[in-house]
Design an enzyme around this catalytic site. Structure first.
Site, PDB file in Angstrom:
ATOM      1  CB  THR A 136      -0.917   0.010   1.248  1.00  0.00           C
ATOM      2  OG1 THR A 136      -1.424   1.337   1.450  1.00  0.00           O
ATOM      3  CG2 THR A 136      -0.173  -0.401   2.509  1.00  0.00           C
ATOM      4  CE  LYS A 164      -1.852  -4.285   3.992  1.00  0.00           C
ATOM      5  NZ  LYS A 164      -2.225  -5.366   3.079  1.00  0.00           N
TER       6      LYS A 164
HETATM    7  P1  NAP Z   1     -11.231  -4.993   2.285  1.00  0.00           P
HETATM    8  O1  NAP Z   1     -12.419  -4.705   1.426  1.00  0.00           O
HETATM    9  O2  NAP Z   1     -11.168  -4.478   3.667  1.00  0.00           O
HETATM   10  O3  NAP Z   1     -11.063  -6.603   2.317  1.00  0.00           O
HETATM   11  C1  NAP Z   1     -10.193  -7.214   3.225  1.00  0.00           C
HETATM   12  C2  NAP Z   1     -10.368  -8.713   3.106  1.00  0.00           C
HETATM   13  O4  NAP Z   1      -9.515  -9.352   4.074  1.00  0.00           O
HETATM   14  C3  NAP Z   1     -11.799  -9.201   3.425  1.00  0.00           C
HETATM   15  O5  NAP Z   1     -12.088 -10.300   2.593  1.00  0.00           O
HETATM   16  C4  NAP Z   1     -11.663  -9.663   4.868  1.00  0.00           C
HETATM   17  O6  NAP Z   1     -12.615 -10.617   5.246  1.00  0.00           O
HETATM   18  C5  NAP Z   1     -10.285 -10.287   4.795  1.00  0.00           C
HETATM   19  N1  NAP Z   1      -9.690 -10.509   6.111  1.00  0.00           N
HETATM   20  C6  NAP Z   1      -9.539  -9.640   7.118  1.00  0.00           C
HETATM   21  N2  NAP Z   1      -8.965 -10.228   8.166  1.00  0.00           N
HETATM   22  C7  NAP Z   1      -8.740 -11.519   7.818  1.00  0.00           C
HETATM   23  C8  NAP Z   1      -8.217 -12.641   8.482  1.00  0.00           C
HETATM   24  N3  NAP Z   1      -7.782 -12.569   9.736  1.00  0.00           N
HETATM   25  N4  NAP Z   1      -8.134 -13.825   7.812  1.00  0.00           N
HETATM   26  C9  NAP Z   1      -8.599 -13.926   6.532  1.00  0.00           C
HETATM   27  N5  NAP Z   1      -9.131 -12.891   5.869  1.00  0.00           N
HETATM   28  C10 NAP Z   1      -9.208 -11.697   6.499  1.00  0.00           C
HETATM   29  O7  NAP Z   1      -9.893  -4.509   1.547  1.00  0.00           O
HETATM   30  P2  NAP Z   1      -9.650  -4.183   0.003  1.00  0.00           P
HETATM   31  O8  NAP Z   1      -9.929  -2.747  -0.218  1.00  0.00           O
HETATM   32  O9  NAP Z   1     -10.286  -5.205  -0.830  1.00  0.00           O
HETATM   33  O10 NAP Z   1      -8.063  -4.326  -0.068  1.00  0.00           O
HETATM   34  C11 NAP Z   1      -7.456  -5.578  -0.366  1.00  0.00           C
HETATM   35  C12 NAP Z   1      -6.021  -5.572   0.143  1.00  0.00           C
HETATM   36  O11 NAP Z   1      -5.301  -4.520  -0.479  1.00  0.00           O
HETATM   37  C13 NAP Z   1      -5.860  -5.330   1.638  1.00  0.00           C
HETATM   38  O12 NAP Z   1      -4.751  -6.074   2.054  1.00  0.00           O
HETATM   39  C14 NAP Z   1      -5.557  -3.850   1.747  1.00  0.00           C
HETATM   40  O13 NAP Z   1      -4.822  -3.589   2.901  1.00  0.00           O
HETATM   41  C15 NAP Z   1      -4.752  -3.647   0.485  1.00  0.00           C
HETATM   42  N6  NAP Z   1      -4.808  -2.311  -0.102  1.00  0.00           N
HETATM   43  C16 NAP Z   1      -6.017  -1.742  -0.374  1.00  0.00           C
HETATM   44  C17 NAP Z   1      -6.058  -0.504  -0.988  1.00  0.00           C
HETATM   45  C18 NAP Z   1      -7.369   0.165  -1.319  1.00  0.00           C
HETATM   46  O14 NAP Z   1      -7.359   1.374  -1.581  1.00  0.00           O
HETATM   47  N7  NAP Z   1      -8.473  -0.570  -1.390  1.00  0.00           N
HETATM   48  C19 NAP Z   1      -4.855   0.153  -1.314  1.00  0.00           C
HETATM   49  C20 NAP Z   1      -3.654  -0.476  -1.041  1.00  0.00           C
HETATM   50  C21 NAP Z   1      -3.639  -1.720  -0.439  1.00  0.00           C
HETATM   51  P3  NAP Z   1     -14.074 -10.166   5.839  1.00  0.00           P
HETATM   52  O15 NAP Z   1     -14.906  -9.826   4.642  1.00  0.00           O
HETATM   53  O16 NAP Z   1     -14.514 -11.382   6.560  1.00  0.00           O
HETATM   54  O17 NAP Z   1     -13.841  -8.991   6.733  1.00  0.00           O
HETATM   55  N1  GDD Z   2     -12.409   6.940   6.552  1.00  0.00           N
HETATM   56  C1  GDD Z   2     -12.561   8.263   6.654  1.00  0.00           C
HETATM   57  N2  GDD Z   2     -13.705   8.762   7.215  1.00  0.00           N
HETATM   58  N3  GDD Z   2     -11.583   9.073   6.212  1.00  0.00           N
HETATM   59  C2  GDD Z   2     -11.769  10.409   6.296  1.00  0.00           C
HETATM   60  C3  GDD Z   2     -12.913  10.965   6.843  1.00  0.00           C
HETATM   61  C4  GDD Z   2     -13.949  10.110   7.326  1.00  0.00           C
HETATM   62  O1  GDD Z   2     -14.977  10.521   7.830  1.00  0.00           O
HETATM   63  N4  GDD Z   2     -12.810  12.317   6.762  1.00  0.00           N
HETATM   64  C5  GDD Z   2     -11.637  12.586   6.202  1.00  0.00           C
HETATM   65  N5  GDD Z   2     -10.994  11.441   5.911  1.00  0.00           N
HETATM   66  C6  GDD Z   2      -9.658  11.333   5.320  1.00  0.00           C
HETATM   67  C7  GDD Z   2      -8.700  10.423   6.082  1.00  0.00           C
HETATM   68  O2  GDD Z   2      -8.158  11.119   7.218  1.00  0.00           O
HETATM   69  C8  GDD Z   2      -7.676  10.139   4.992  1.00  0.00           C
HETATM   70  O3  GDD Z   2      -6.740  11.178   4.911  1.00  0.00           O
HETATM   71  C9  GDD Z   2      -8.506  10.136   3.713  1.00  0.00           C
HETATM   72  O4  GDD Z   2      -9.764  10.728   4.039  1.00  0.00           O
HETATM   73  C10 GDD Z   2      -8.753   8.752   3.124  1.00  0.00           C
HETATM   74  O5  GDD Z   2      -9.234   7.924   4.159  1.00  0.00           O
HETATM   75  P1  GDD Z   2      -9.764   6.438   3.848  1.00  0.00           P
HETATM   76  O6  GDD Z   2     -10.781   6.456   2.783  1.00  0.00           O
HETATM   77  O7  GDD Z   2     -10.115   5.826   5.162  1.00  0.00           O
HETATM   78  O8  GDD Z   2      -8.491   5.724   3.192  1.00  0.00           O
HETATM   79  P2  GDD Z   2      -6.958   5.703   3.620  1.00  0.00           P
HETATM   80  O9  GDD Z   2      -6.217   6.536   2.630  1.00  0.00           O
HETATM   81  O10 GDD Z   2      -6.758   5.996   5.048  1.00  0.00           O
HETATM   82  O11 GDD Z   2      -6.600   4.160   3.414  1.00  0.00           O
HETATM   83  C11 GDD Z   2      -7.050   3.461   2.252  1.00  0.00           C
HETATM   84  O12 GDD Z   2      -6.071   3.547   1.244  1.00  0.00           O
HETATM   85  C12 GDD Z   2      -4.824   2.917   1.566  1.00  0.00           C
HETATM   86  C13 GDD Z   2      -3.898   3.129   0.364  1.00  0.00           C
HETATM   87  O13 GDD Z   2      -3.314   4.397   0.443  1.00  0.00           O
HETATM   88  C14 GDD Z   2      -7.327   2.011   2.674  1.00  0.00           C
HETATM   89  O14 GDD Z   2      -7.943   1.342   1.614  1.00  0.00           O
HETATM   90  C15 GDD Z   2      -6.034   1.280   3.021  1.00  0.00           C
HETATM   91  O15 GDD Z   2      -6.316  -0.104   3.220  1.00  0.00           O
HETATM   92  C16 GDD Z   2      -5.076   1.441   1.828  1.00  0.00           C
HETATM   93  O16 GDD Z   2      -3.861   0.773   2.090  1.00  0.00           O
END
Ligand code: NAP
Ligand code: GDD
Length: 348
Positions: A136, A164
């Site tokens: 990430t 991470k």
């Molecule tokens: P997400 O929607 O939160 O999905 C996380 C997944 O991990 C869900 O299937 C969850 O299962 C599973 N999980 C959590 N704890 C677990 C455990 N102990 N054992 C097995 N499975 C478990 O996340 P996502 O947005 O799809 O992201 C996928 C991956 O990419 C994550 O590793 C995240 O950190 C990484 N990532 C995401 C972003 C982003 O912007 N989306 C960016 C960079 C990296 P449940 O459904 O049961 O909770």
């Molecule tokens: N969640 C949330 N809720 N964030 C808020 C809010 C609120 O009400 N108001 C402002 N924010 C700001 C957070 O402080 C952050 O700076 C930004 O919005 C994005 O927050 P999130 O959507 O929670 O995402 P993130 O950037 O912290 O993390 C996501 O992206 C990462 C990659 O850069 C997640 O998907 C992580 O799992 C992922 O690794």
């Protein structure tokens, strides 16, 4: 001659990315195995449309109970399935929540990756099984340069980011020590209609749509001024797969190269919904007004102990070496999210 189908195993299959990656791999004719956690309420809404009854002959989509914090379940699943590709998407993925449950986050997000790598090695699958680690942009945290690329040093700012970083380095360690085909994707924020409801984009879209149709009065947010490089989950899962199809394993930044503030994201959604608005006030008193009423306000509760103020990715390596392309811009992404939300509200 019939070619044998490839087998993939996805940890985190019920999540946003797991669901899109499953669809992508099924379209490529893979057999997809996925690990789901036992939960007292259903946690499979994102993959229900892919479900195949266990009595179906020659199933292509197969779910197993397991948990990435349970080394024996991880190891026995890998031994049983012997996949060609493993995608580790499992994580406690909420940055703010990682401050509340730091030890749990480390167990899942850091040691989880180690458990999979060690199982591949233990079962002597180094030559057969390729591994993808979901890294990430949060690892860049308090960024030391802009934009961030594969060579930018890490400076994580949350227990999530720190965990991470461990997973990133242990993946490289296993690659170098045991010649494992292991890749780190360093993915910047990516969103979709399937995004979890507490992430800021989905929270904004969902609340503003409800305000638009009179089902909600106000949206409370935290820091309006953090900048993110937001892409589309569908585009990003393709990059994960592409990494594992290369001759040599490597690490890649995946990003759009464009950044916007949270406030700009709110403005884009309001414009898309054709709602007139005006921001007034400063700091904690900054509010957004629509038809004379404040519809967006700040709540300190949503600020984090530490913030990642700005993220902007440079994915030229992925474009060059993986031939990966961004297909969706932020306005198309918002369109997709708003359309889905409005359809839900109409169905209600
Ligand atoms: P997400 O929607 O939160 O999905 C996380 C997944 O991990 C869900 O299937 C969850 O299962 C599973 N999980 C959590 N704890 C677990 C455990 N102990 N054992 C097995 N499975 C478990 O996340 P996502 O947005 O799809 O992201 C996928 C991956 O990419 C994550 O590793 C995240 O950190 C990484 N990532 C995401 C972003 C982003 O912007 N989306 C960016 C960079 C990296 P449940 O459904 O049961 O909770
Ligand atoms: N969640 C949330 N809720 N964030 C808020 C809010 C609120 O009400 N108001 C402002 N924010 C700001 C957070 O402080 C952050 O700076 C930004 O919005 C994005 O927050 P999130 O959507 O929670 O995402 P993130 O950037 O912290 O993390 C996501 O992206 C990462 C990659 O850069 C997640 O998907 C992580 O799992 C992922 O690794």
């Amino acid at each position: 001659m019939k070619t044998k189908k490839k087998i993939a195993l996805i940890f985190g299959i019920t999540g946003q990315d797991g669901s899109y990656l499953s669809e992508f791999l099924l379209n490529k004719n893979y057999i997809v195995h996925g690990v789901i956690r036992r939960s007292s309420s259903f946690n499979t809404s994102r993959i229900n449309h892919l479900y195949q009854d266990p009595h179906t002959k020659s199933r292509k989509f197969i779910l197993h109970y397991g948990d990435i914090t349970d080394a024996i379940s991880v190891s026995s699943l890998i031994k049983k399935i012997q996949p060609q590709e493993i995608y580790n998407l499992a994580a406690q993925s909420h940055v703010a929540v990682s401050f509340e449950v730091p030890e749990y986050t480390a167990n899942v997000d850091a040691i989880g990756a180690l458990r999979i790598l060690e199982a591949i090695r233990f079962h002597k699958l180094e030559k057969k099984t390729k591994f993808y680690q979901a890294g990430t942009s949060e690892m860049f945290g308090k960024v030391v340069e802009t934009p961030q690329n594969e060579k930018t040093p890490f400076y994580p700012r949350s227990p999530y980011g720190v965990a991470k970083v461990y997973a990133h380095w242990v993946t490289i360690n296993y690659r170098e020590a045991y010649n494992l085909f292991a890749c780190n994707g360093i993915l910047f924020n990516h969103e979709s209609e399937r995004r979890g409801g507490t992430f800021v984009t989905k929270k904004i879209v969902s609340a503003l749509c409800r305000i638009k149709v009179g089902k909600k009065k106000k949206l409370y947010l935290g820091n309006l001024y953090s900048k993110r490089d937001w892409g589309s989950a569908k585009d990003f899962v393709e990059a994960m797969w592409k990494m594992l199809q290369k001759k040599k394993p490597d690490d890649y930044v995946i990003a759009t190269g464009k950044q916007f503030t949270v406030k700009q994201f709110v403005n884009f959604v309001l414009k898309r919904l054709k709602m007139n608005f005006k921001w007034r006030g400063k700091g904690l008193n900054e509010k957004c007004y629509h038809k004379g009423k404040s519809i967006v306000e700040i709540d300190k509760a949503y600020f984090r102990p530490l913030e990642v103020n700005t993220l902007l990715g440079d994915s030229s390596k992925a474009k060059r070496q993986l031939n990966w392309k961004i297909k969706t811009n932020i306005h198309q992404l918002i369109d997709e999210m708003v359309n889905k939300e409005m359809a839900h509200l109409r169905d209600d």
